[in-house]
Motif scaffolding. Structure first.
Motif, PDB file in Angstrom:
ATOM      1  N   ARG A 276       0.492  -0.904   0.060  1.00 14.38           N
ATOM      2  CA  ARG A 276       0.052   0.089   0.075  1.00 14.38           C
ATOM      3  C   ARG A 276       1.129   1.638  -0.125  1.00 14.38           C
ATOM      4  NH1 ARG A 276      -2.355  -0.469   5.368  1.00 14.38           N
ATOM      5  NH2 ARG A 276      -0.955   1.134   5.430  1.00 14.38           N
ATOM      6  N   VAL A 277       1.127   0.862   0.771  1.00 12.87           N
ATOM      7  CA  VAL A 277       2.921   2.299   1.160  1.00 12.87           C
ATOM      8  C   VAL A 277       3.357   2.641  -0.050  1.00 12.87           C
ATOM      9  CG1 VAL A 277       4.689   3.245   2.187  1.00 12.87           C
ATOM     10  CG2 VAL A 277       2.623   2.381   3.612  1.00 12.87           C
ATOM     11  N   LEU A 278       4.036   1.354  -1.216  1.00 15.55           N
ATOM     12  CA  LEU A 278       4.779   1.504  -2.077  1.00 15.55           C
ATOM     13  C   LEU A 278       3.707   2.383  -3.289  1.00 15.55           C
ATOM     14  CD1 LEU A 278       6.560  -1.359  -2.697  1.00 15.55           C
ATOM     15  CD2 LEU A 278       7.836   0.514  -3.071  1.00 15.55           C
ATOM     16  N   LYS A 279       2.561   2.356  -3.237  1.00 18.04           N
ATOM     17  CA  LYS A 279       1.464   1.919  -4.510  1.00 18.04           C
ATOM     18  C   LYS A 279       1.489   3.869  -4.228  1.00 18.04           C
ATOM     19  CE  LYS A 279      -1.870  -0.905  -5.378  1.00 18.04           C
ATOM     20  NZ  LYS A 279      -2.319  -1.508  -4.375  1.00 18.04           N
ATOM     21  N   GLU A 280       1.306   4.623  -2.451  1.00 23.86           N
ATOM     22  CA  GLU A 280       1.025   5.955  -2.341  1.00 23.86           C
ATOM     23  C   GLU A 280       2.298   6.510  -3.048  1.00 23.86           C
ATOM     24  OE1 GLU A 280      -1.261   5.511   2.355  1.00 23.86           O
ATOM     25  OE2 GLU A 280       0.355   5.505   1.852  1.00 23.86           O
ATOM     26  N   ILE A 281       3.482   5.623  -2.437  1.00 25.27           N
ATOM     27  CA  ILE A 281       4.776   6.675  -3.478  1.00 25.27           C
ATOM     28  C   ILE A 281       5.009   6.462  -4.432  1.00 25.27           C
ATOM     29  CG2 ILE A 281       7.286   6.524  -3.634  1.00 25.27           C
ATOM     30  CD1 ILE A 281       6.910   5.100  -0.560  1.00 25.27           C
ATOM     31  N   ARG A 282       4.754   5.698  -4.808  1.00 24.60           N
ATOM     32  CA  ARG A 282       4.123   5.667  -7.028  1.00 24.60           C
ATOM     33  C   ARG A 282       3.686   7.036  -7.409  1.00 24.60           C
ATOM     34  NH1 ARG A 282       6.062   6.205 -11.673  1.00 24.60           N
ATOM     35  NH2 ARG A 282       4.412   6.004 -13.229  1.00 24.60           N
ATOM     36  N   HIS A 283       2.579   6.633  -6.817  1.00 26.93           N
ATOM     37  CA  HIS A 283       1.276   7.915  -7.006  1.00 26.93           C
ATOM     38  C   HIS A 283       1.446   9.182  -6.741  1.00 26.93           C
ATOM     39  CE1 HIS A 283      -1.749  10.793  -6.909  1.00 26.93           C
ATOM     40  NE2 HIS A 283      -2.193  10.209  -7.218  1.00 26.93           N
ATOM     41  N   ASP A 284       2.582   9.629  -6.033  1.00 31.78           N
ATOM     42  CA  ASP A 284       3.819  11.047  -5.802  1.00 31.78           C
ATOM     43  C   ASP A 284       4.197  11.405  -7.011  1.00 31.78           C
ATOM     44  OD1 ASP A 284       2.844  11.395  -3.417  1.00 31.78           O
ATOM     45  OD2 ASP A 284       3.449  11.207  -1.832  1.00 31.78           O
ATOM     46  N   LEU A 285       4.967  10.153  -7.031  1.00 33.20           N
ATOM     47  CA  LEU A 285       6.206  10.856  -7.727  1.00 33.20           C
ATOM     48  C   LEU A 285       5.330  10.318  -9.266  1.00 33.20           C
ATOM     49  CD1 LEU A 285       8.182   7.895  -6.576  1.00 33.20           C
ATOM     50  CD2 LEU A 285       8.279  10.182  -6.386  1.00 33.20           C
ATOM     51  N   GLY A 286       4.294   9.897  -9.262  1.00 28.16           N
ATOM     52  CA  GLY A 286       4.037   9.781 -10.742  1.00 28.16           C
ATOM     53  C   GLY A 286       3.230  10.803 -11.570  1.00 28.16           C
ATOM     54  N   SER A 287       2.881  11.864  -9.897  1.00 22.71           N
ATOM     55  CA  SER A 287       2.166  13.319  -9.837  1.00 22.71           C
ATOM     56  C   SER A 287       3.489  14.190 -10.258  1.00 22.71           C
ATOM     57  CB  SER A 287       1.642  13.046  -8.709  1.00 22.71           C
ATOM     58  OG  SER A 287       2.184  14.280  -8.309  1.00 22.71           O
ATOM     59  N   ARG A 293       6.856  13.035   1.793  1.00 24.61           N
ATOM     60  CA  ARG A 293       6.506  12.288   2.519  1.00 24.61           C
ATOM     61  C   ARG A 293       7.077  11.883   3.551  1.00 24.61           C
ATOM     62  NH1 ARG A 293       1.761   8.777   1.241  1.00 24.61           N
ATOM     63  NH2 ARG A 293       1.057  10.316  -0.179  1.00 24.61           N
ATOM     64  N   LEU A 294       5.992  10.977   4.480  1.00 25.50           N
ATOM     65  CA  LEU A 294       6.693  10.642   5.551  1.00 25.50           C
ATOM     66  C   LEU A 294       5.925   9.061   6.087  1.00 25.50           C
ATOM     67  CD1 LEU A 294       8.147  11.014   8.948  1.00 25.50           C
ATOM     68  CD2 LEU A 294       5.244  11.358   9.696  1.00 25.50           C
ATOM     69  N   LEU A 295       6.882   8.846   6.059  1.00 24.45           N
ATOM     70  CA  LEU A 295       6.690   7.102   6.580  1.00 24.45           C
ATOM     71  C   LEU A 295       6.944   6.557   7.667  1.00 24.45           C
ATOM     72  CD1 LEU A 295       6.330   4.071   5.313  1.00 24.45           C
ATOM     73  CD2 LEU A 295       8.885   3.795   4.367  1.00 24.45           C
ATOM     74  N   GLN A 296       6.549   5.840   8.465  1.00 22.07           N
ATOM     75  CA  GLN A 296       5.609   5.942   9.971  1.00 22.07           C
ATOM     76  C   GLN A 296       6.023   4.196   9.721  1.00 22.07           C
ATOM     77  OE1 GLN A 296       4.211   7.077  13.154  1.00 22.07           O
ATOM     78  NE2 GLN A 296       3.475   9.095  11.838  1.00 22.07           N
ATOM     79  N   GLY A 297       6.252   4.102  10.532  1.00 18.15           N
ATOM     80  CA  GLY A 297       6.977   1.623  10.614  1.00 18.15           C
ATOM     81  C   GLY A 297       7.235   1.774  11.324  1.00 18.15           C
ATOM     82  N   ASP A 452       1.229  19.236   6.872  1.00 22.00           N
ATOM     83  CA  ASP A 452       2.146  20.190   5.478  1.00 22.00           C
ATOM     84  C   ASP A 452       2.975  18.828   4.863  1.00 22.00           C
ATOM     85  OD1 ASP A 452       4.262  20.059   7.944  1.00 22.00           O
ATOM     86  OD2 ASP A 452       4.920  21.096   6.098  1.00 22.00           O
ATOM     87  N   LEU A 453       3.214  17.728   5.996  1.00 22.75           N
ATOM     88  CA  LEU A 453       3.540  16.456   5.341  1.00 22.75           C
ATOM     89  C   LEU A 453       2.740  15.457   4.722  1.00 22.75           C
ATOM     90  CD1 LEU A 453       6.905  15.714   6.547  1.00 22.75           C
ATOM     91  CD2 LEU A 453       6.898  16.956   4.473  1.00 22.75           C
ATOM     92  N   ASP A 454       2.421  14.295   4.077  1.00 22.31           N
ATOM     93  CA  ASP A 454       1.850  13.857   3.018  1.00 22.31           C
ATOM     94  C   ASP A 454       1.974  12.397   4.078  1.00 22.31           C
ATOM     95  OD1 ASP A 454       0.207  14.285   1.686  1.00 22.31           O
ATOM     96  OD2 ASP A 454       1.298  14.755   0.529  1.00 22.31           O
ATOM     97  N   ILE A 455       1.827  11.439   5.026  1.00 23.90           N
ATOM     98  CA  ILE A 455       2.141  10.477   5.773  1.00 23.90           C
ATOM     99  C   ILE A 455       1.757   8.926   5.321  1.00 23.90           C
ATOM    100  CG2 ILE A 455       1.419   9.902   8.000  1.00 23.90           C
ATOM    101  CD1 ILE A 455       0.999  12.615   9.549  1.00 23.90           C
ATOM    102  N   SER A 456       1.890   7.826   5.250  1.00 25.14           N
ATOM    103  CA  SER A 456       2.469   6.860   4.921  1.00 25.14           C
ATOM    104  C   SER A 456       2.450   5.960   6.122  1.00 25.14           C
ATOM    105  CB  SER A 456       3.549   6.307   3.630  1.00 25.14           C
ATOM    106  OG  SER A 456       2.295   7.269   2.645  1.00 25.14           O
TER     107      SER A 456
END
Ligand code: ADP
Ligand code: MG
Length: 712
Positions: A276-287, A293-297, A452-456
């Motif tokens: 799911r997180v990879l998809k979110e990142i892919r979406h950002d990079l493609g825009s 983006r902040l990746l919390q895990g 102001d960051l997007d969060i995954s």
């Protein structure tokens, strides 16, 4: 509204130049506006009277009716103390005076009903009240008011100079008189009617002079909502502006690197959260916008592979990528882990740390600039001016809480330049940025600080992990712990022993560490046992050498300070012993525990402490033995420490809220964010007539930055 409220505090009746100076220096109050936003810490409910047998061993302030039956004077080394016995029909307490004893004796009438008021202490089996306020019951009954009294924040200097709470109340009264208690509305009608909010003026009045509990609650709600609403509005606006203004380097396609890795070289099946997180990142990079983006895990949730696969997306589009980690040890580990993966794909990857030598550096600088080098891993060394990329498309920061904003922005400047704009000036396009953290931040706090960051969020651990058994042991159980260690080593496991290293007492801590090391060496003698030691005073090369011995399994025990806290991965290490565990914070304990439980074996975490534990330490230790859920731990941590401490000073401005609390007022925060989002979705520029109040208030807030300093 603005002009009157911007009046300097000096002009208010009852203030005058001296008090104005004090209010400025002690509480930062410059104007009427600042004063009106000085919210009470708490309220005294002077409508309730306690019986002595109802007193609790807390430090609440109470009001009691009774008689003073006698005095005694106690002489101590450091002066005299006057003790009065005060009793009602249910018991007795002591009243204590350290000053003004003669005056007290002369003015108090014994065996006559009084109302006393003050903070009760419990000491040596008796309750006592130092320096109580007192008033004859007969007098008290005449001017009894049924309202609650506000208690304002104060300082020692203020009360020493006579600006008591009573005075503050008076000053606040004159402010309401002078302004007629009328304040401009700050929220639009539709929010008012949907949430049944008090009008602004009523809310301000009732927060300073509450008529009853219910109005006080509604007043607080109204003001908290407003504060959080404008905070969220500002953060969401920033994010929108960022997305529309800051163009990112376009990653149009997912290409052969990513696909071949995904199909042929993935060392394991990705978890759903990772996908799911990879998809979110892919979406950002493609825009078209720059990713921020902040990746919390949680520790061990598998952020590294996500980072690597994101880098592959950059490479597929002809860009370079870098990964920055806070310590050399961690950079080396990342480098080794990722090299293995990169080699399978024929990707060039290099490591740059403080200990890279001149010729290595020269080589790296050159291959970065001509584009031969595709991935660079390293420490802060990456930020040096000499490090220039040909076309950096993605910058990843691991364990971002270790880096400041300044460092993040330095990375921004390493992006490729373009001359696309009409003027001939070259422009730097910032690389996409992914920051990763294993320090879970409760959602509400993340929403306020990183709004102001997007969060995954990776909220799922890879399958097959066993829960780490966590126990608390006292130092007196040490022999048993040693026996346990021996058994585990017998089974082929490795063990960490971590000592606290807290800067102020560094020397002493260092001694603790060495003493501990020596006793371990005695208990686990060579050649049967091999022991590594790593601490901050060692040279980086030596640290790395020792660390490597442990990673390779040449040593069974690693004695260390918290340098190993961050990210280190040794799957065969299954025991984490934390010495003086009471001295560590919760998130640090959680991070340390995360170093084990990375392999297939049952892992253990042993928290060693002395018998003497503070209340907070007890809570921390109990939390650790009870749960391994990072987010739950973060919530407890936040309750113990408060948000300012957790986020460090760099973001504390964001959290400098006047009345709301991002944890306690979670529900209000969600609601405020919901409305802020709704407003901006329908009307991003706030031009609609129904949003006029919002626009005006927002402008006003931005104008007087000192009022709400998170409006930047
Ligand atoms: P962290 O999020 O703490 O940085 P890592 O990325 O270091 O975690 O991953 C921890 C361990 O889990 C590594 O050994 C990694 O190879 C392994 N791992 C990561 N994702 C998976 C997965 N989907 N399945 C199995 N193991 C995984
Ligand atoms: Mg990691």
């Amino acid at each position: 509204m603005s002009s009157k409220l911007q009046t300097p505090i000096d002009y208010l009746k009852g203030v005058g130049p001296n008090r104005a100076d004090l209010l400025r220096s002690e509480l930062g109050i410059q104007t009427y506006q600042d004063l009106i936003n000085l919210f009470p810490n708490r309220y005294l409910d002077r409508t309730k009277y306690y019986k002595i047998n109802e007193l609790q061993r807390n430090s609440a302030e109470v009001q009691i009716i009774g008689n003073i039956t006698g005095f005694k004077e106690i002489t101590q080394k450091r002066g005299k103390r006057l003790v009065g016995t005060f009793q009602d029909e249910t018991g007795r307490i002591e009243l204590v005076w350290f000053r003004g004893q003669k005056w007290i004796r002369d003015s108090i009438k014994p065996n006559t009903p009084y109302v006393i008021f003050g903070k009760v202490n419990w000491f040596n089996g008796v309750f006592s009240m130092p320096h109580p306020e007192f008033e004859l019951l007969s007098v008290h009954e005449q001017n009894l008011s049924s309202t609650m009294q506000a208690v304002y924040p104060s300082t020692e200097k203020l009360s020493n100079k006579g600006v008591t709470n009573k005075v503050m109340n008076k000053i606040m009264q004159s402010l309401f008189l002078e302004t007629n208690g009328r304040f401009a509305e700050t929220l639009p009608d539709f929010i008012h009617s949907e949430l049944k909010l008090l009008p602004k003026s009523d809310a301000l009045f009732n927060v300073h002079f509450p008529k009853d509990q219910e109005l006080l609650s509604r007043a607080e709600f109204r003001l908290k909502f407003e504060e959080l609403f404008y905070l969220q509005l500002q953060l969401i606006l920033k994010n929108l502006i960022h997305k529309s203004k800051i163009k990112g380097v376009p990653f149009n396609s997912v290409g052969p690197y990513f696909n071949s890795f995904y199909n042929d070289h993935l060392p394991f099946k990705l978890t759903n959260a990772q996908k799911r997180v990879l998809k979110e990142i892919r979406h950002d990079l493609g825009s078209n916008a720059q990713m921020n983006r902040l990746l919390q895990g949680d520790v061990g949730s598998g952020k590294t592979i996500v980072a690597f696969m994101s880098m592959l997306m950059a490479l597929d589009n002809g860009f370079q990528a870098c990964l920055m980690a806070p310590t050399a040890i961690l950079s080396v580990q990342h480098f080794q882990g990722l090299s293995e993966l990169a080699n399978k794909l024929d990707i060039s990857i290099k490591l740059l740390t403080g200990s890279s030598n001149t010729s290595q550096r020269r080589d790296i600088h050159k291959s970065l600039e001509n584009g031969d080098l595709q991935i660079l891993i390293g420490t802060h060394a990456l930020l040096e001016d000499k490090v220039k990329f040909k076309n950096l498309g993605l910058a990843i920061i691991d364990e971002q809480h270790r880096f400041g904003v300044a460092q993040r922005s330095k990375l921004w400047k390493k992006g490729p330049s373009s001359t696309l704009s009409n003027d001939s000036e070259t422009q730097i396009i910032p690389p996409h940025v992914l920051v990763m953290t294993a320090t879970p931040i409760p959602r509400t706090l993340a929403m306020s600080v990183y709004g102001d960051l997007d969060i995954s969020i990776i909220d799922e651990l890879p399958p097959g992990r066993q829960a780490i058994k966590t126990v608390h042991r006292y130092d007196s159980n040490r022999l048993k712990v040693m026996r346990f260690m021996r058994d585990e080593i017998e089974k082929g496991r490795q063990i960490y022993i971590v000592y606290p290293l807290i800067q102020e007492s560094e020397h002493m801590d260092y001694k603790d560490l060495m003493d501990g090391y020596e006793s371990i060496v005695r208990e686990f003698p060579q050649p049967k046992y091999q022991i590594s030691i790593v601490h901050g005073k060692m040279k980086p090369v030596d640290k790395e050498f020792e660390m490597q011995r442990f990673v390779k399994g040449e040593t069974q025990i690693m004695v260390a300070t918290t340098v190993i806290e961050v990210g280190v991965n040794v799957p065969n290490a299954s025991v984490m012993i934390i010495e003086s565990a009471e001295r560590f914070g919760l998130s640090q304990l959680h991070q340390l525990r995360g170093r084990v439980g990375r392999g297939a074996e049952q892992s253990f975490c042993i928290l060693m402490t002395s018998f003497k534990l503070s209340q907070d330490s007890k809570v921390r230790l109990e939390t650790m033995t009870k749960t391994s859920d990072g987010f739950e731990i973060a919530e407890v941590d936040l309750r113990l420490r408060g948000p300012g401490d957790i986020m460090g000073t760099q973001q504390s401005g964001v959290l400098n809220l006047k009345i709301a609390d991002v944890i306690k007022d979670k529900d209000i925060l969600y609601s405020a964010r919901f409305y802020a989002k709704q407003v901006l979705t329908n009307d991003p520029s706030l031009i609609n007539i129904e949003n006029k109040t919002i626009l005006n208030t927002y402008r006003e807030l931005s104008k007087y930055k000192n009022i709400w300093n998170y409006i930047s």
